[in-house]
Write an enzyme that holds these catalytic residues in place. Structure first.
Site, PDB file in Angstrom:
ATOM      1  N   ASP A 191       0.867  -1.190   0.000  1.00  0.00           N
ATOM      2  CA  ASP A 191       0.000   0.000   0.000  1.00  0.00           C
ATOM      3  C   ASP A 191       0.894   1.227   0.000  1.00  0.00           C
ATOM      4  O   ASP A 191       2.116   1.108   0.177  1.00  0.00           O
ATOM      5  CB  ASP A 191      -0.920   0.009   1.252  1.00  0.00           C
ATOM      6  CG  ASP A 191      -2.244   0.748   1.026  1.00  0.00           C
ATOM      7  OD1 ASP A 191      -2.210   1.954   0.726  1.00  0.00           O
ATOM      8  OD2 ASP A 191      -3.309   0.114   1.169  1.00  0.00           O
ATOM      9  N   GLY A 217       4.476   1.288  -1.774  1.00  0.00           N
ATOM     10  CA  GLY A 217       4.623   1.575  -3.197  1.00  0.00           C
ATOM     11  C   GLY A 217       3.329   2.067  -3.800  1.00  0.00           C
ATOM     12  O   GLY A 217       2.329   2.243  -3.099  1.00  0.00           O
ATOM     13  N   ASP A 218       3.377   2.278  -5.118  1.00  0.00           N
ATOM     14  CA  ASP A 218       2.253   2.853  -5.853  1.00  0.00           C
ATOM     15  C   ASP A 218       1.820   1.839  -6.909  1.00  0.00           C
ATOM     16  O   ASP A 218       2.595   1.521  -7.816  1.00  0.00           O
ATOM     17  CB  ASP A 218       2.744   4.161  -6.504  1.00  0.00           C
ATOM     18  CG  ASP A 218       1.677   4.845  -7.348  1.00  0.00           C
ATOM     19  OD1 ASP A 218       0.623   4.222  -7.608  1.00  0.00           O
ATOM     20  OD2 ASP A 218       1.902   5.990  -7.750  1.00  0.00           O
ATOM     21  N   PHE A 219       0.592   1.325  -6.786  1.00  0.00           N
ATOM     22  CA  PHE A 219       0.186   0.264  -7.718  1.00  0.00           C
ATOM     23  C   PHE A 219       0.000   0.754  -9.148  1.00  0.00           C
ATOM     24  O   PHE A 219      -0.175  -0.038 -10.057  1.00  0.00           O
ATOM     25  CB  PHE A 219      -1.008  -0.541  -7.221  1.00  0.00           C
ATOM     26  CG  PHE A 219      -2.228   0.211  -6.717  1.00  0.00           C
ATOM     27  CD1 PHE A 219      -2.750   1.303  -7.375  1.00  0.00           C
ATOM     28  CD2 PHE A 219      -2.879  -0.248  -5.570  1.00  0.00           C
ATOM     29  CE1 PHE A 219      -3.899   1.950  -6.906  1.00  0.00           C
ATOM     30  CE2 PHE A 219      -4.024   0.394  -5.090  1.00  0.00           C
ATOM     31  CZ  PHE A 219      -4.533   1.495  -5.765  1.00  0.00           C
ATOM     32  N   HIS A 237     -12.909  -0.548  -7.371  1.00  0.00           N
ATOM     33  CA  HIS A 237     -14.087   0.338  -7.447  1.00  0.00           C
ATOM     34  C   HIS A 237     -13.733   1.809  -7.169  1.00  0.00           C
ATOM     35  O   HIS A 237     -14.536   2.695  -7.417  1.00  0.00           O
ATOM     36  CB  HIS A 237     -15.226  -0.156  -6.529  1.00  0.00           C
ATOM     37  CG  HIS A 237     -15.056   0.142  -5.076  1.00  0.00           C
ATOM     38  ND1 HIS A 237     -16.105   0.101  -4.169  1.00  0.00           N
ATOM     39  CD2 HIS A 237     -13.972   0.489  -4.349  1.00  0.00           C
ATOM     40  CE1 HIS A 237     -15.668   0.405  -2.968  1.00  0.00           C
ATOM     41  NE2 HIS A 237     -14.379   0.639  -3.046  1.00  0.00           N
TER      42      HIS A 237
END
Ligand SMILES: C[S@@+](CC[C@H](N)C(=O)[O-])C[C@H]1O[C@@H](n2cnc3c(N)ncnc32)[C@H](O)[C@@H]1O
Length: 344
Positions: A191, A217-219, A237
């Site tokens: 996350d 981290g950054d998905f 969503h």
């Protein structure tokens, strides 16, 4: 008229929380005068709020001038493990989240979230800079995840997987439960820094910290390698189709042959249905105004998965949680489907 008046109920609940009535009443029977003294309120006005709370099913009238919490009202106590107070705080009319609803019409015209127009920054940035809101957000996610985690643990055959990664996994509530139930599993919680909240404490409380790595981290940039099962619960969503596909595509790059992505979300019926709890339709609009996201039908999830290189292997409702588990498996070059691990 009933529909429009029902929104006023939320203001009554808001006031009850502001006055801390659930905490002050706890498991006692309390007189109006005592409550007026404890809340520094006027008894002749407080009694009118209490009457409304009785009518809404949150209080029982024990005698003409004394009340106690009903079972539902008691869920608003801050000291209960199953408290839904943080969830309610997020959705009351005074909350940052519900203020965006006033501009639903604008979101419909533009297709964009209105949150940033109001607050000058996007939703997750705003939350990370507001400590109280971040606490409520994280606690409400935890509260919503607990029953789902218990049911997922039984709905899926984890025996065939070694390492599970929860992508956008928040404070680790889901993984803590899965690791506590499945001794052989290892896990990665992934996350942004602000999303991880109390993860270290929650994993430690379940005694599973030694089997769970926490990765920041950054998905949208990438998803770490190293797992053979990737979970996405209530993540897709939050985003429009382009961004949701980007997250899935980053999972596709790292999921090994024989691995899977498990998406856990509420499913919209394929066509509007008045017999369905309207909550899923309202949640759809809530993610629109705040984030530009959307709830999806199974067919829509199928299209997203296919764009990202996955086949839908299985879908099933998760107990009575209102969520469904959708298993997506990498499309294989030989065209054959990998076996599903969703339990029949
Ligand atoms: C709606 S919450 C769901 C949390 C958790 N999966 C659950 O169901 O309780 C969305 C999660 O996505 C995380 N998130 C948002 N943007 C992200 C990003 N760019 N990279 C990684 N995680 C992100 C948030 O911090 C948050 O934990």
């Amino acid at each position: 008229m009933g529909l429009l008046f029902s929104q006023l109920s939320a203001h009554v609940v808001d006031a009850a929380i502001e006055l801390e009535l659930p905490r002050l009443i706890a498991d006692e029977t309390v007189t109006v005068d005592e409550l007026a003294a404890r809340t520094n309120s006027r008894a002749d006005v407080l009694v009118r709020v209490l009457r409304a709370l009785v009518a809404l099913g949150l209080l029982d009238q024990v005698s003409p001038d004394a009340v106690r919490l009903t079972e539902t009202g008691a869920l608003l106590r801050p000291d209960r493990p199953d408290s839904i107070l943080s969830y309610v705080q997020l959705l009351t009319p005074s909350s940052v989240l519900t203020s965006a609803w006033r501009r639903l019409g604008t979101a419909v015209r533009t297709g964009n979230p209105v949150f940033a127009d109001i607050y000058g920054t996007d939703f997750f940035d705003y939350v990370s800079n507001d400590v109280e809101l971040a606490d409520w957000f994280s606690a409400s996610m935890r509260q919503g995840t607990l029953p789902v985690a218990a049911a997922v643990s039984d709905s899926y055959d984890f025996a065939g997987h070694d390492v599970v990664m929860d992508v956008g996994g928040g404070d680790g509530t889901m993984l803590a439960r899965l690791l506590a139930t499945h001794d052989h599993l290892k896990a990665v919680l992934f996350d942004i820094e602000e999303g991880l909240g109390e993860a270290a404490r929650i994993l430690a409380a379940q005694g599973v910290s030694d089997r769970c790595d926490i990765r920041v981290g950054d998905f949208f940039v990438d998803v770490p390698t190293g797992a053979d099962l990737y979970l996405l619960k209530n993540v897709l969503h939050d985003w429009d189709d382009e961004r949701a596909t980007a997250i899935l595509a980053n999972c596709r790059r790292v999921v090994p042959d024989g691995g899977a992505v498990v998406i856990i979300e509420a499913l919209l019926p394929e066509s509007p249905d008045s017999s369905v709890n309207p909550q899923v339709y309202l949640s759809d609009l809530n993610v629109l105004v705040n984030l530009g996201g959307k709830e999806r039908t199974l067919a829509e999830f199928g299209r997203l998965c296919s764009r990202a290189g996955f086949d839908l292997a299985a879908v099933r409702p998760i107990g009575s949680t209102g969520k469904s588990l959708i298993e997506a498996r990498p499309v294989r070059s030989d065209g054959r489907a990998s076996p599903s691990r969703v339990r029949k």
